[in-house]
Design an enzyme around this catalytic site. Structure first.
Site, mmCIF file in Angstrom:
data_model
loop_
_atom_site.group_PDB
_atom_site.id
_atom_site.type_symbol
_atom_site.label_atom_id
_atom_site.label_comp_id
_atom_site.label_asym_id
_atom_site.label_seq_id
_atom_site.Cartn_x
_atom_site.Cartn_y
_atom_site.Cartn_z
ATOM 1 N N LYS A 125 0.844 -1.203 0.000
ATOM 2 C CA LYS A 125 0.000 0.000 0.000
ATOM 3 C C LYS A 125 0.882 1.257 0.000
ATOM 4 O O LYS A 125 0.619 2.209 -0.733
ATOM 5 C CB LYS A 125 -0.924 0.003 1.226
ATOM 6 N N GLN A 145 -4.444 -1.549 9.832
ATOM 7 C CA GLN A 145 -4.419 -2.873 9.203
ATOM 8 C C GLN A 145 -4.977 -3.941 10.140
ATOM 9 O O GLN A 145 -4.619 -4.001 11.313
ATOM 10 C CB GLN A 145 -2.972 -3.209 8.790
ATOM 11 N N ASP A 157 -10.735 2.796 4.140
ATOM 12 C CA ASP A 157 -10.988 1.353 4.041
ATOM 13 C C ASP A 157 -12.479 1.073 3.829
ATOM 14 O O ASP A 157 -12.854 -0.032 3.424
ATOM 15 C CB ASP A 157 -10.588 0.659 5.364
HETATM 16 N N1 GUN Z 1 -6.749 -6.871 6.317
HETATM 17 C C1 GUN Z 1 -7.060 -7.566 5.204
HETATM 18 N N2 GUN Z 1 -7.544 -6.735 4.250
HETATM 19 C C2 GUN Z 1 -7.555 -5.499 4.801
HETATM 20 C C3 GUN Z 1 -7.944 -4.227 4.302
HETATM 21 O O1 GUN Z 1 -8.408 -4.063 3.171
HETATM 22 N N3 GUN Z 1 -7.786 -3.189 5.179
HETATM 23 C C4 GUN Z 1 -7.297 -3.346 6.427
HETATM 24 N N4 GUN Z 1 -7.206 -2.261 7.199
HETATM 25 N N5 GUN Z 1 -6.934 -4.516 6.906
HETATM 26 C C5 GUN Z 1 -7.059 -5.579 6.099
#
Ligand code: GUN
Length: 293
Positions: A52, A96, A119
């Protein structure tokens, strides 16, 4: 059978975002800024967050990574969220998941200002999505519908079977597929671990979205000729053939299923790259205050 090339579509959308960032900078406006909060050292989360941050750099965003050790308290993490909520330099941020057991993911998610929740996990964004209102769409479901749109795959009146009922993928993508208009207008069936006749249901599907997190769950004899199959699985399984020592495995037994499909996403290179691009899109929208002025 034709492959849905998520990697290529994602690269194209990144170029579109980069061009928009260049315009923003040329106009003397603020560079979009995404903050990622990472707790602990889980291998999968480390990789996702690193990807990311790298994607932000590629399109010209500012990005910041905030790290906490596994033993951070819920209070400390809530305080961090509180600071990010009021930091005017931060357009959007993510925490996350998964978080350590002693921290409530629901509490953390609800504490995030929904106007910075890129998100799309906050109840306000989930609720607005369900109502078909403007919101931050969660990244994986948004990536899936964008792939269907870019490949002009017909969805109207189709039977879409979603495998999995997670808050992050199964529930929201089923909601998007029943929305009025394209890409939606599907009749949706959601299957999960307690569904008794998954094979029979899958055999009636025009579109299957596999998001169970069970490697190679969907077999060739569960899919009808001409189906569209979207594989959301990304389980890391040990492998002695890769440098990292693992390989990503989807929820679809690709070799059996692909010959029956009209369209199918590979793993890797299908939904995964689109997920990150959706996060970038949300961050751009957050920076421009498009959804929540
Ligand atoms: N864990 C797995 N996928 C995601 C996501 O898209 N965002 C976040 N914050 N955690 C995750």
């Amino acid at each position: 059978m034709q492959l849905i090339d998520g990697k290529a579509v994602a690269a194209q959308i990144k170029q579109e975002i980069a061009a928009e960032v260049a315009q923003i900078i040329a106009a003397g406006e603020k560079r979009p800024h995404l903050v990622a909060v990472l707790v602990g050292h889980d291998g999968g989360s480390e990789t996702y967050v690193a990807n990311k941050v790298r994607a932000c750099e590629e399109v010209g965003f500012k990005s910041t990574l905030i790290r906490y050790e596994q033993d951070v308290t819920e209070e400390e993490l809530l305080a961090c969220v509180g600071r990010l909520n009021i930091d005017t330099d931060v357009d959007g941020f993510i925490v996350q998941l998964p978080l350590p057991k002693h921290i409530s993911e629901d509490k953390i998610t609800e504490a995030i200002d929904y106007r910075k929740d890129v998100d799309g996990f906050h109840p306000v964004n989930v609720g607005r999505m369900s109502l078909g209102m403007p919101c931050f769409l969660s990244a994986t479901p948004a990536g899936i519908v964008e792939l269907l749109r870019r490949y002009r795959i017909d969805t109207s009146g189709k039977h879409c079977v979603v495998l999995g009922r997670s808050n992050i993928v199964g529930k929201p993508v089923s909601m998007l597929m029943i929305q009025k208009g394209y890409p939606g207008d599907c009749t949706v069936t959601v299957c999960h671990s307690r569904t008794t006749n998954i094979r029979e249901i899958c055999l009636t599907a025009d579109i299957i979205i596999a998001a169970l997190g069970v490697p190679e769950f969907l077999k060739g004899d569960m899919v009808k000729e001409g189906a569209v199959v979207i594989d959301v699985g990304t389980t890391r399984v040990p492998s002695d053939k890769t440098r990292s020592g693992f390989r990503l495995t989807g929820d679809v037994m690709f070799d059996e299923v692909a010959p029956k499909c009209s369209w199918i996403t590979p793993v890797p290179g299908g939904v995964g790259p689109m997920t990150i691009v959706s996060l970038l899109k949300n961050t751009l929208l957050a920076g421009k205050r498009v959804i929540y002025p």
